[in-house]
Design an enzyme around this catalytic site. Structure first.
Site, short mmCIF file in Angstrom:
data_model
loop_
_atom_site.label_atom_id
_atom_site.label_comp_id
_atom_site.label_asym_id
_atom_site.label_seq_id
_atom_site.Cartn_x
_atom_site.Cartn_y
_atom_site.Cartn_z
N PRO B 245 31.54 44.46 114.12
CG PRO B 245 33.12 44.41 112.40
CD PRO B 245 32.89 44.95 113.78
CG ASP B 268 20.56 43.77 119.76
OD1 ASP B 268 19.77 43.78 120.72
OD2 ASP B 268 20.90 44.78 119.14
CE LYS B 290 15.42 46.43 118.96
NZ LYS B 290 14.16 47.18 118.87
N GLY B 322 27.74 46.18 115.79
CA GLY B 322 28.21 47.43 115.18
C GLY B 322 28.46 48.49 116.24
CG ASP B 323 29.10 53.17 117.06
OD1 ASP B 323 28.45 53.33 118.11
OD2 ASP B 323 30.02 53.94 116.73
CB THR B 351 29.68 50.42 111.42
OG1 THR B 351 30.59 50.83 110.41
CG2 THR B 351 29.43 51.59 112.36
CG MET B 405 18.71 46.41 109.16
SD MET B 405 17.48 46.17 110.40
CE MET B 405 17.09 47.87 110.79
#
Lengths: 278, 533
Positions: B245, B268, B290, B322-323, B351, B405
């Site tokens: 996280p 990312d 991303k 996260g995962d 996560t 998101m």
């Protein structure tokens, strides 16, 4: 800020997620915390190798929470935890997976708060995440799963809980069922009755991420019988959904009934493709 | 869709300043000069002898302790001279150490040594030192030195104690074996990739079995295993790693190891930059951008880059926040690897929902309030609210829902959820930068969270939690200094529990057993196995 002189001597509790089984899937923070514990209270579900991270002098106590075997009462565990922390110990409560996901952490946190004991939680990788990684099957494959959900397969009396069956019948969800071994047939029947396609891929994983992990790949209709035949020891979880069709592609799934599983999967995959075509 | 961007290499940041440069001096057979107060130099004489130096000691009063060391030196010979040191004594010396109470004498010694080109240390007089001695953890040939640049020697010692505890004594034997097996490995005619692979397997074996005595047969076993994996086809591999996280400490051990082995890391925007510190400095780090809302690299470009790097024989880590398996678009990347015949592995991660739950002290499956935990995304392919959300499942009062998101579409989401029957007073929270030091949270209800969040925008990444499990309001109410909406969690009009609670059941006998003395688990042990004492 408001540090009182006696605060030095006061113990504390850390709930630590041990992850799915493989010690390598522990977080760095969990490892560090284990190494500083005075007492570790752990469940049956925690892989024994994980206790190797503890100091040699640390006391380790099995508080025997397992799926079906005899368990310690939660109240007794809470009382023990609070008593040890009150006597100044750093108590680590080590739980399989993530304490905050079907780990009954809520009750232990409340007990600590009620006793005025500082409590911290360190998350862990859940068994489902571990299993998905091993199978290289995404839990939210964008074509097949818009939603991921975790439910438990048994309530406190060991019976199938009253779940929201409509949400389980959704064709675009991946459902992870914890502790389903004894209730799987009933769960499958209810979900199918609520509208789940019986050909939906379903995977059972026993002792996920451990060296002796067992995987059964089938469909919702066929999985309960296959699992009952094997009655694998140790914790089992079931993952249901079209996204699990990917698990059949994984080469390390080489079960005895590979052929029949493959046939079932072919049916499942074509069902997925039909749905996609729509 | 909007603009896209291309993968861009992250310029390697300049190295952080070093207080001192750790170097390891080879003293075997070299001459060392030690002079001054006998009681203070004895330990350094022993240390230098242990490192193989031929030690010449100059002290007017040669004490018993020095004589004992000279009679039975741990390594190189120790010669005692019962006189004051002279400039000529530094001839052909590699290192000089002195202990002098008198500052003038100390300076004279240091100056003479330097004039002869010999690096010098004066015990407890840092102003005259060219180098200092750190605290040492000795598993020779594996040696660890610890320095605090004189700031806090006690701190260095404490760290040494910690390391002594976590590094098994057996590592010395394995390090020794590595030294000996280097030659054997060369004779095995494995290529470079193969040899690297061998050492990776060797390290894995040593970490797992630190207490075994390495034997020639184990060399053969590890070599055979390496050959079986056919690393000679210089094919790379891809590991998708969940970075967790945000807090770097929530990375898994396996994730850490994958990062340390990577040649290239595709990362990312959402991954905390500190996590890249775990990688090798030489590893190439490429930002593949991303993000939720900013322009992103096209998934196909990311996948193509990943495959071409792995095909060129590199170890590629695809690092995702996260995962990877939970809204991480891992399936496309896995499929691409399989299609290209590239070995792919996935390392799960914590996560942000799990991270947030832990830092808020909030069980996501609070027994009386949540029987189902679900994850949905608020962001469809086109950036809008996905049109296939199962609203029935979202409106279930006994579920905890995590929205990934969520920010742009939250109002629409909440409105639709309420329209489908979710109580608008259901507690809800938006958490930004979960588990990081700048974590912040806006609390409210399904009815008012969108407006509260609009009034107090949070920096990305944000997740939203909804459900009655959040009634564990203590986590929010009292003292969350990080609550940014100014109003502490309000007295929400939560209704009393109307859920059926699965409380009935048979209680069984408590089994409290103390395993303290029967712990030694057979088989593999951990990453930092306990030291034998």
């Amino acid at each position: 800020m408001n540090s009182k002189p006696q605060s030095d001597r006061r113990g504390r509790v850390t709930l630590v997620g041990a992850g799915p089984g493989d010690p390598e899937l522990m977080t760095l923070k969990a490892v560090r915390t284990l190494a500083s514990a005075d007492v570790i209270l752990f469940d049956n579900l925690v892989a024994p190798e994980i206790l190797d991270f503890a100091r040699r002098e640390a006391r380790t106590m099995l508080v025997g929470k397992s799926g079906h075997g005899p368990s310690c009462r939660q109240d007794d565990i809470n009382a023990l935890m609070v008593r040890l922390a009150t006597s100044g110990k750093h108590v680590v409560r080590l739980k399989g997976g993530d304490p905050m996901v079907f780990g009954r952490a809520g009750e232990e946190i409340s007990a600590c708060r009620a006793a005025g004991i500082p409590v911290e939680v360190i998350p862990g990788v859940t068994a489902a995440q571990g299993a998905a990684a091993r199978l290289c099957a995404s839990l939210t494959h964008r074509d097949h799963a818009r939603r991921l959900q975790y439910v438990t397969g048994h309530d406190r009396s060991g019976a199938l809980p009253d779940l929201d069956w409509t949400s389980l019948a959704d064709p675009f969800v991946t459902t992870v069922v914890y502790m389903p071994a004894r209730t799987l047939a009933a769960l499958a029947a209810k979900a199918i009755e609520a509208g789940l396609d019986p050909a939906t891929p379903a995977v059972a994983v026993a002792r996920a991420t451990r060296p002796d992990e067992e995987v059964v790949v089938a469909t919702m209709a066929t999985l309960p019988a296959l699992v009952a035949d094997r009655s694998p020891p140790g914790p089992v979880l079931v993952m249901i959904g079209r996204a699990m069709a990917e698990a059949a592609l994984d080469t390390h799934v080489s079960t005895n009934e590979k052929a029949s599983a493959r046939a079932a999967m072919t049916a499942a995959i074509s069902a997925v493709q039909r749905a996609k075509a729509k | 869709m909007s603009t896209t961007r291309s993968p861009s290499e992250i310029r390697r940041p300049r190295m952080a300043l070093l207080a001192q440069l750790p170097v390891f001096l080879t003293l075997d057979g070299k001459r060392a000069v030690v002079a001054g107060d006998a009681t203070h130099i004895a330990w350094k004489v022993e240390l230098l002898s242990a490192a193989g130096a031929a030690v010449s000691v100059f002290a007017e009063d040669v004490k018993e302790q020095l004589q004992a060391i000279s009679a039975d030196p741990p390594g190189g010979p120790v010669t005692l001279h019962a006189r004051c040191w002279q400039s000529a004594d530094f001839a052909a010396a590699s290192i000089a150490v002195g202990a002098f109470v008198d500052v003038v004498e100390a300076e004279r010694f240091a100056t003479s040594a330097r004039r002869a080109g010999v690096p010098v240390n004066i015990i407890d007089k840092p102003q005259f030192c060219d180098f200092t001695f750190g605290a040492i953890v000795n598993r020779s040939p594996l040696v660890i030195g610890i320095s605090t640049d004189g700031a806090a020697p006690m701190f260095g010692m404490a760290i040494r104690t910690k390391l002594e505890a976590v590094i098994p004594a057996g590592f010395a034997l394995w390090a020794k074996a590595a030294q000996n097996w280097r030659r054997l490995l060369k004779a095995s005619r494995l290529n470079l990739a193969g040899r690297r692979h061998f050492w990776r397997n060797f390290v894995g074996h040593a970490l797992a079995h630190p207490d075994e005595t390495p034997e020639r047969s184990q060399f053969d076993t590890i070599l055979a295993a390496t050959r079986k994996e056919r690393p000679s086809e210089s094919k790379g591999a891809v590991v998708l790693v969940g970075a967790g996280p945000g807090n770097p400490e929530l990375l898994t051990l396996r994730g850490l190891r994958a990062l340390q082995c990577a040649d290239v890391i595709l990362v990312d925007d959402l991954v905390t930059p500190e996590i890249l510190e775990f990688a090798r400095r030489e590893a190439e780090k490429i930002l593949v951008g991303k993000t939720g809302h900013r322009p992103s690299c096209k998934q196909d470009d990311v996948t193509d880059l990943m495959i071409s790097l792995a095909k060129s024989g590199r170890q590629v880590v695809r690092l995702k926040s996260g995962d990877p398996m939970i809204f991480g678009r891992a399936s496309e990347e896995i499929a691409a690897c399989r299609a290209a015949g590239i070995p792919v592995e996935v390392v799960p991660g914590i996560t942000s929902a799990q991270g947030a739950a832990s830092s808020l002290g909030l069980s996501l499956t609070q027994r009386r309030r949540a029987r189902r935990l679900q994850f949905v995304t608020g962001h469809g392919d086109n950036g809008r609210l996905p049109d296939d959300i199962n609203w029935h499942a979202v409106a279930d009062p006994s579920a905890t829902t995590v929205i990934y998101m969520p920010v742009r579409t939250l109002e629409e989401f909440c409105t639709a959820a309420v329209r489908h029957g979710l109580d608008r007073h259901t507690p809800a929270a938006a958490i930004s930068h979960a588990t990081r030091s700048d974590e912040c949270i806006v609390t409210g209800t399904v009815g008012d969270l969108p407006a509260r969040l609009a009034a107090n925008p949070l920096p990305a990444p944000v997740i939203v939690l909804i459900g009655r499990a959040l009634e564990e309001a203590e986590a929010f109410s009292a003292s969350e200094a990080s609550a940014v909406d100014g109003s502490p969690y309000p007295a929400l009009p939560f209704r009393d529990a109307t859920l059926t609670v699965c409380e009935a059941g048979t209680e069984t006998v408590p089994v409290l057993c103390d395993l303290t003395d029967s712990r030694s688990a057979p088989g593999r042990s951990g990453f930092f196995p306990r030291a034998k004492d």
